[in-house]
Design a protein around this motif. Sequence first.
Motif, short mmCIF file in Angstrom:
data_model
loop_
_atom_site.label_atom_id
_atom_site.label_comp_id
_atom_site.label_asym_id
_atom_site.label_seq_id
_atom_site.Cartn_x
_atom_site.Cartn_y
_atom_site.Cartn_z
N TYR A 80 34.57 34.47 84.75
CA TYR A 80 34.58 35.87 84.34
C TYR A 80 35.77 36.61 84.95
O TYR A 80 36.18 36.34 86.08
CB TYR A 80 33.28 36.57 84.76
N GLU A 81 36.30 37.54 84.17
CA GLU A 81 37.47 38.29 84.62
C GLU A 81 37.13 39.13 85.84
O GLU A 81 36.04 39.68 85.96
CB GLU A 81 37.95 39.20 83.48
N ASP A 82 38.09 39.21 86.75
CA ASP A 82 37.89 39.97 87.99
C ASP A 82 37.61 41.44 87.69
O ASP A 82 38.12 42.00 86.72
CB ASP A 82 39.15 39.85 88.87
N LYS A 83 36.78 42.05 88.53
CA LYS A 83 36.43 43.48 88.45
C LYS A 83 35.62 43.82 87.19
O LYS A 83 35.67 44.94 86.69
CB LYS A 83 37.69 44.37 88.53
N THR A 84 34.90 42.85 86.67
CA THR A 84 33.99 43.10 85.55
C THR A 84 32.55 42.87 86.02
O THR A 84 32.31 42.33 87.10
CB THR A 84 34.29 42.18 84.36
N ALA A 85 31.61 43.26 85.16
CA ALA A 85 30.20 43.07 85.49
C ALA A 85 29.89 41.59 85.73
O ALA A 85 29.13 41.24 86.64
CB ALA A 85 29.33 43.61 84.36
N SER A 135 31.37 42.03 80.14
CA SER A 135 32.80 42.35 80.26
C SER A 135 33.06 43.79 80.71
O SER A 135 34.21 44.20 80.86
CB SER A 135 33.49 42.14 78.91
N GLU A 136 32.00 44.56 80.96
CA GLU A 136 32.18 45.97 81.32
C GLU A 136 32.84 46.10 82.69
O GLU A 136 32.56 45.35 83.61
CB GLU A 136 30.83 46.69 81.31
N ASP A 137 33.72 47.09 82.82
CA ASP A 137 34.45 47.31 84.06
C ASP A 137 33.48 47.67 85.19
O ASP A 137 32.52 48.40 84.99
CB ASP A 137 35.48 48.43 83.89
N GLN A 138 33.75 47.15 86.39
CA GLN A 138 32.85 47.37 87.52
C GLN A 138 32.74 48.85 87.89
O GLN A 138 31.69 49.30 88.37
CB GLN A 138 33.29 46.55 88.73
N GLU A 165 32.67 51.35 85.76
CA GLU A 165 31.72 51.93 84.82
C GLU A 165 30.29 51.54 85.17
O GLU A 165 29.36 52.34 85.04
CB GLU A 165 32.07 51.48 83.39
#
Length: 454
Positions: free
Chosen positions: A134-139, A217-220, A222
Amino acid sequence: MVEKQIESEEEVNAILNLLNQQKAHDFREQYLDLHVYEQAQIFAEMDYIQRSRLYRYLTPEEVGEIFNVSEEEPVVLANYFEEMTPRYAAQVINSMYTDNAVDILAYAKKKNLVKYMKLLPEESATEIRELLHYEDKTAGAIMSTEYVDIVGNQTVRSAMHVIKSEALEAETIYYVYVIDDEEKLIGVLTLRDLLTNDDDTMISDIMNTPVMSVEVSEDQEEVAQTIRDYNFLAIPVTDYDDKLIGIINVDDIIDVIDEESSEDYSGLAGVDTEQVTINPFENAKKRLPSLTVMLLLGLLTVLLVSHFEHLLNQATILAVFISTITGASGNAGTQSLAVAIKRIANNDDESRLKIMVNEILTGILIGGVTGIIIWILVGAWKANFVLGFVVGIAMFFAIIIANLVGCLIPMIMEKFNVDPSVASGALISTLSDVTSLLIYFLFAQMFLQFFIGQ
């Protein structure tokens, strides 16, 4: 067992001395009698030899608990894994909450990561591999996969049995999530809901719907905003098919808020405040690039003053008020920058035009009041109210423009997908200096005849 708190540095030294003297039984007794947070604090003070002994005296599960609450950087914890045997390290990883383990393993060397994955139980290894992608700084990057889920067509009695069987592995049991046959999230219950209903009540009759969740994928940031707004203790994470794949706990969000705040402060200060070192050469190496850029930008101010040197030669009194005007506009610009970044971060639906108009109107009010004050003070001091008017009107417009620049720059950066917090206060101050001096000299040139010779 009631856990003790450390009351003095002598107590820490006493525990470390037991470790140095290799008194395993006494060390374990006193060390494990402390709260796990304080165990982590003492662990952070240990040297390599002391840590090596600790690995022999404590079980992987006990070390895993320490790593779960440790405040040390993940890259440092990843290095600690290298001090252990691969099998011991794998056991420590397996005993940790998956999200915490993934945070650390993201910094592990590839060859070491492969070793750990081979030694981990297949189920744990699979979960860790998935989270690492998973992409960094995502849920997805901060979620935990240790949660309790049940189905709607079972009773409260049956659900309580599930909770009891999974309680030791789950990060939280206060929320219990209801899924359907396709593992899609359809409801949620709190432990209170289960305890206050009859044992034979069906879950589908008491579950809360709809369920607020976040996509993987939601930003951390948010996610943090959602948990803060609704006072959740945890929030479920779903994939693109609405299947429940994890949860994010409030303690993870506290770490996110702390991380984002540090990044914002670093951006405003123009230096990475997280990379702390007592080595002055390292500090200088990290700070010099941004300061050099500011120095070069500052030359614009020098060039501007040089361009109006003839004006200062005719009325030297103008030089007295340069720092007053640049200082006021710089402070106003920095304040506007901080407010704009905060409002951009917290109000995604708020019109950027509205923020800008608000800052301009604020600048007009502040500039008007300070301009009138400086007009009266300078006029009375120098017995020349035309000079006071020039200084006052220059300050008025300088503050308005500084406010505009302070909120406009982070908006432009956001437009180009650049973190607005990197618009450091030093950059805003430099731009404010240039614009405020330009305004000041232009007005002074217009009224030069009224204070030549002063």
